[in-house]
Motif scaffolding. Structure first.
Motif, PDB file in Angstrom:
ATOM      1  N   ASN A 145       0.888  -1.163   0.000  1.00 41.77           N
ATOM      2  CA  ASN A 145       0.000   0.000   0.000  1.00 41.77           C
ATOM      3  C   ASN A 145       0.924   1.210   0.000  1.00 41.77           C
ATOM      4  O   ASN A 145       1.648   1.438   0.971  1.00 41.77           O
ATOM      5  N   LEU A 146       0.914   1.981  -1.048  1.00 39.67           N
ATOM      6  CA  LEU A 146       1.862   3.073  -1.203  1.00 39.67           C
ATOM      7  C   LEU A 146       1.627   4.218  -0.218  1.00 39.67           C
ATOM      8  O   LEU A 146       2.469   5.113  -0.086  1.00 39.67           O
ATOM      9  N   ASP A 147       0.488   4.192   0.498  1.00 36.42           N
ATOM     10  CA  ASP A 147       0.211   5.209   1.505  1.00 36.42           C
ATOM     11  C   ASP A 147       0.407   4.696   2.927  1.00 36.42           C
ATOM     12  O   ASP A 147       0.315   5.465   3.881  1.00 36.42           O
ATOM     13  N   ASP A 148       0.648   3.377   3.091  1.00 36.44           N
ATOM     14  CA  ASP A 148       0.826   2.793   4.420  1.00 36.44           C
ATOM     15  C   ASP A 148       1.728   1.563   4.289  1.00 36.44           C
ATOM     16  O   ASP A 148       1.276   0.497   3.870  1.00 36.44           O
ATOM     17  N   PRO A 149       3.000   1.697   4.645  1.00 35.02           N
ATOM     18  CA  PRO A 149       3.952   0.599   4.450  1.00 35.02           C
ATOM     19  C   PRO A 149       3.651  -0.646   5.281  1.00 35.02           C
ATOM     20  O   PRO A 149       4.215  -1.708   5.021  1.00 35.02           O
ATOM     21  N   ASP A 150       2.744  -0.556   6.263  1.00 31.16           N
ATOM     22  CA  ASP A 150       2.375  -1.726   7.067  1.00 31.16           C
ATOM     23  C   ASP A 150       1.288  -2.568   6.400  1.00 31.16           C
ATOM     24  O   ASP A 150       0.908  -3.608   6.933  1.00 31.16           O
ATOM     25  N   GLU A 151       0.788  -2.115   5.263  1.00 33.20           N
ATOM     26  CA  GLU A 151      -0.282  -2.836   4.582  1.00 33.20           C
ATOM     27  C   GLU A 151       0.139  -3.304   3.202  1.00 33.20           C
ATOM     28  O   GLU A 151       0.963  -2.679   2.542  1.00 33.20           O
ATOM     29  N   GLY A 152      -0.481  -4.403   2.780  1.00 32.11           N
ATOM     30  CA  GLY A 152      -0.351  -4.865   1.407  1.00 32.11           C
ATOM     31  C   GLY A 152      -1.532  -4.353   0.593  1.00 32.11           C
ATOM     32  O   GLY A 152      -2.527  -3.866   1.136  1.00 32.11           O
ATOM     33  N   HIS A 153      -1.424  -4.466  -0.734  1.00 34.74           N
ATOM     34  CA  HIS A 153      -2.480  -3.997  -1.634  1.00 34.74           C
ATOM     35  C   HIS A 153      -2.653  -5.066  -2.716  1.00 34.74           C
ATOM     36  O   HIS A 153      -1.809  -5.216  -3.594  1.00 34.74           O
ATOM     37  N   LEU A 154      -3.741  -5.830  -2.622  1.00 35.12           N
ATOM     38  CA  LEU A 154      -4.030  -6.913  -3.553  1.00 35.12           C
ATOM     39  C   LEU A 154      -4.991  -6.439  -4.624  1.00 35.12           C
ATOM     40  O   LEU A 154      -5.918  -5.675  -4.342  1.00 35.12           O
ATOM     41  N   TYR A 155      -4.817  -6.922  -5.850  1.00 33.73           N
ATOM     42  CA  TYR A 155      -5.644  -6.528  -6.986  1.00 33.73           C
ATOM     43  C   TYR A 155      -6.312  -7.760  -7.592  1.00 33.73           C
ATOM     44  O   TYR A 155      -5.634  -8.749  -7.903  1.00 33.73           O
ATOM     45  N   PHE A 156      -7.634  -7.684  -7.771  1.00 32.17           N
ATOM     46  CA  PHE A 156      -8.418  -8.790  -8.327  1.00 32.17           C
ATOM     47  C   PHE A 156      -9.240  -8.279  -9.517  1.00 32.17           C
ATOM     48  O   PHE A 156      -9.671  -7.127  -9.533  1.00 32.17           O
ATOM     49  N   ASP A 157      -9.488  -9.152 -10.486  1.00 30.94           N
ATOM     50  CA  ASP A 157     -10.330  -8.832 -11.642  1.00 30.94           C
ATOM     51  C   ASP A 157     -11.725  -9.379 -11.390  1.00 30.94           C
ATOM     52  O   ASP A 157     -11.919 -10.597 -11.347  1.00 30.94           O
ATOM     53  N   PRO A 158     -12.749  -8.505 -11.232  1.00 29.60           N
ATOM     54  CA  PRO A 158     -14.093  -8.979 -10.944  1.00 29.60           C
ATOM     55  C   PRO A 158     -14.822  -9.579 -12.146  1.00 29.60           C
ATOM     56  O   PRO A 158     -15.973  -9.985 -12.035  1.00 29.60           O
ATOM     57  N   GLY A 159     -14.166  -9.651 -13.295  1.00 29.06           N
ATOM     58  CA  GLY A 159     -14.775 -10.296 -14.451  1.00 29.06           C
ATOM     59  C   GLY A 159     -14.952  -9.384 -15.646  1.00 29.06           C
ATOM     60  O   GLY A 159     -15.298  -9.841 -16.728  1.00 29.06           O
ATOM     61  N   ASP A 160     -14.695  -8.096 -15.469  1.00 27.66           N
ATOM     62  CA  ASP A 160     -14.852  -7.166 -16.590  1.00 27.66           C
ATOM     63  C   ASP A 160     -13.545  -6.461 -16.929  1.00 27.66           C
ATOM     64  O   ASP A 160     -13.538  -5.482 -17.677  1.00 27.66           O
ATOM     65  N   GLY A 161     -12.436  -6.944 -16.358  1.00 29.63           N
ATOM     66  CA  GLY A 161     -11.140  -6.352 -16.645  1.00 29.63           C
ATOM     67  C   GLY A 161     -10.822  -5.124 -15.807  1.00 29.63           C
ATOM     68  O   GLY A 161      -9.741  -4.573 -15.893  1.00 29.63           O
ATOM     69  N   ARG A 162     -11.774  -4.682 -14.990  1.00 25.47           N
ATOM     70  CA  ARG A 162     -11.515  -3.570 -14.085  1.00 25.47           C
ATOM     71  C   ARG A 162     -10.941  -4.165 -12.804  1.00 25.47           C
ATOM     72  O   ARG A 162     -10.545  -5.318 -12.793  1.00 25.47           O
ATOM     73  N   LEU A 163     -10.907  -3.434 -11.716  1.00 25.39           N
ATOM     74  CA  LEU A 163     -10.236  -3.942 -10.529  1.00 25.39           C
ATOM     75  C   LEU A 163     -11.057  -3.768  -9.256  1.00 25.39           C
ATOM     76  O   LEU A 163     -11.713  -2.748  -9.056  1.00 25.39           O
ATOM     77  N   ILE A 164     -10.971  -4.776  -8.397  1.00 24.44           N
ATOM     78  CA  ILE A 164     -11.343  -4.684  -6.996  1.00 24.44           C
ATOM     79  C   ILE A 164     -10.020  -4.815  -6.264  1.00 24.44           C
ATOM     80  O   ILE A 164      -9.265  -5.766  -6.504  1.00 24.44           O
ATOM     81  N   THR A 165      -9.694  -3.866  -5.404  1.00 24.14           N
ATOM     82  CA  THR A 165      -8.436  -3.949  -4.679  1.00 24.14           C
ATOM     83  C   THR A 165      -8.723  -4.030  -3.188  1.00 24.14           C
ATOM     84  O   THR A 165      -9.751  -3.558  -2.713  1.00 24.14           O
ATOM     85  N   VAL A 166      -7.805  -4.672  -2.473  1.00 19.97           N
ATOM     86  CA  VAL A 166      -7.995  -4.924  -1.049  1.00 19.97           C
ATOM     87  C   VAL A 166      -6.719  -4.566  -0.303  1.00 19.97           C
ATOM     88  O   VAL A 166      -5.646  -5.075  -0.623  1.00 19.97           O
ATOM     89  N   PHE A 167      -6.854  -3.668   0.678  1.00 18.79           N
ATOM     90  CA  PHE A 167      -5.736  -3.387   1.582  1.00 18.79           C
ATOM     91  C   PHE A 167      -5.718  -4.495   2.630  1.00 18.79           C
ATOM     92  O   PHE A 167      -6.750  -4.805   3.237  1.00 18.79           O
ATOM     93  N   THR A 168      -4.550  -5.078   2.858  1.00 17.03           N
ATOM     94  CA  THR A 168      -4.418  -6.155   3.839  1.00 17.03           C
ATOM     95  C   THR A 168      -3.431  -5.769   4.921  1.00 17.03           C
ATOM     96  O   THR A 168      -2.548  -4.931   4.715  1.00 17.03           O
ATOM     97  N   ASN A 169      -3.595  -6.407   6.070  1.00 17.45           N
ATOM     98  CA  ASN A 169      -2.678  -6.212   7.182  1.00 17.45           C
ATOM     99  C   ASN A 169      -2.692  -7.523   7.962  1.00 17.45           C
ATOM    100  O   ASN A 169      -3.768  -8.006   8.326  1.00 17.45           O
ATOM    101  N   GLU A 170      -1.528  -8.067   8.211  1.00 19.52           N
ATOM    102  CA  GLU A 170      -1.451  -9.372   8.874  1.00 19.52           C
ATOM    103  C   GLU A 170      -1.993  -9.339  10.301  1.00 19.52           C
ATOM    104  O   GLU A 170      -2.306 -10.380  10.865  1.00 19.52           O
ATOM    105  N   ALA A 171      -2.138  -8.158  10.878  1.00 16.23           N
ATOM    106  CA  ALA A 171      -2.704  -8.046  12.231  1.00 16.23           C
ATOM    107  C   ALA A 171      -4.233  -8.048  12.216  1.00 16.23           C
ATOM    108  O   ALA A 171      -4.850  -8.223  13.262  1.00 16.23           O
ATOM    109  N   ARG A 172      -4.851  -7.834  11.039  1.00 18.01           N
ATOM    110  CA  ARG A 172      -6.325  -7.820  10.951  1.00 18.01           C
ATOM    111  C   ARG A 172      -6.813  -9.232  10.667  1.00 18.01           C
ATOM    112  O   ARG A 172      -6.453  -9.834   9.668  1.00 18.01           O
TER     113      ARG A 172
END
Length: 189
Positions: free
Chosen positions: A40-67
């Motif tokens: 996550n370019l705004d929070d180094p403690d988080e990851g940023h995952l990118y998924f394709d919902p089926g239309d080539g656009r994106l659903i993204t998810v901020f992750t944190n191993e503590a959550r």
């Protein structure tokens, strides 16, 4: 004043749980290919995952191993996201309840929405997810929104409570009559 004209959803970003829980849900349950990840370019403690919902656009998810996953409902106060809806085919929709039950995921069961069918369940952090299936295909050269606008007009003209399949069928007929040429002089028969 000039508008800032949008041309569709670019992406939606959600706050997720840990990395593996997020991958297991978005790709494992919903079948969205995991496209890439980065910090996550705004929070180094988080990851940023990118998924394709089926239309080539994106659903993204901020992750944190503590959550960790919780199954409380996310807030529905004014200004909060109530739910996200994803389109599925009729063939997939007919299997949704069974497949969610097989995974132990609670759900609403199928809901009749007049112009579509829906089923609701929660993601690992309690966000309400809807899988929806239109009850129609738009005519060639028209969009789902074109049909919905015309069906709404018909519904209002008739004083009906909500859009039903008869409004959709009549809307599609009107759209075809307006957009499809014919050599026939009488289309009323």
């Amino acid at each position: 004043m000039r508008k800032l004209q949008t041309q569709g959803v670019h992406h939606i970003t959600l706050t997720g749980a840990d990395r593996q829980t997020s991958i297991d849900f978005w790709e494992g349950v919903l079948g969205m290919p995991f496209v890439f990840d980065q910090p996550n370019l705004d929070d180094p403690d988080e990851g940023h995952l990118y998924f394709d919902p089926g239309d080539g656009r994106l659903i993204t998810v901020f992750t944190n191993e503590a959550r960790k996953p919780v199954h409380n409902r996310t807030p529905t106060d004014p200004g909060c996201v109530h739910h996200l809806a994803f389109n599925v085919s009729r063939a997939t929709f007919s299997q949704v309840a069974e497949r969610l039950t097989e995974r132990g995921i609670g759900h609403s069961g199928p809901k009749d929405r007049g112009f579509m069918d829906s089923i609701y369940f929660k993601d690992p952090l309690g966000l309400l997810i809807e899988l929806a299936c239109y009850r129609f295909e738009p005519p060639r050269g028209c969009s789902h929104a074109d049909v919905m606008i015309e069906a709404h007009r018909i519904r209002v003209e008739r004083g009906d409570y909500n859009i039903q399949e008869v409004h959709l069928a009549d809307a599609i007929e009107r759209l075809v009559a307006r957009t499809q040429q014919t050599l026939s002089s009488d289309q009323g028969s």
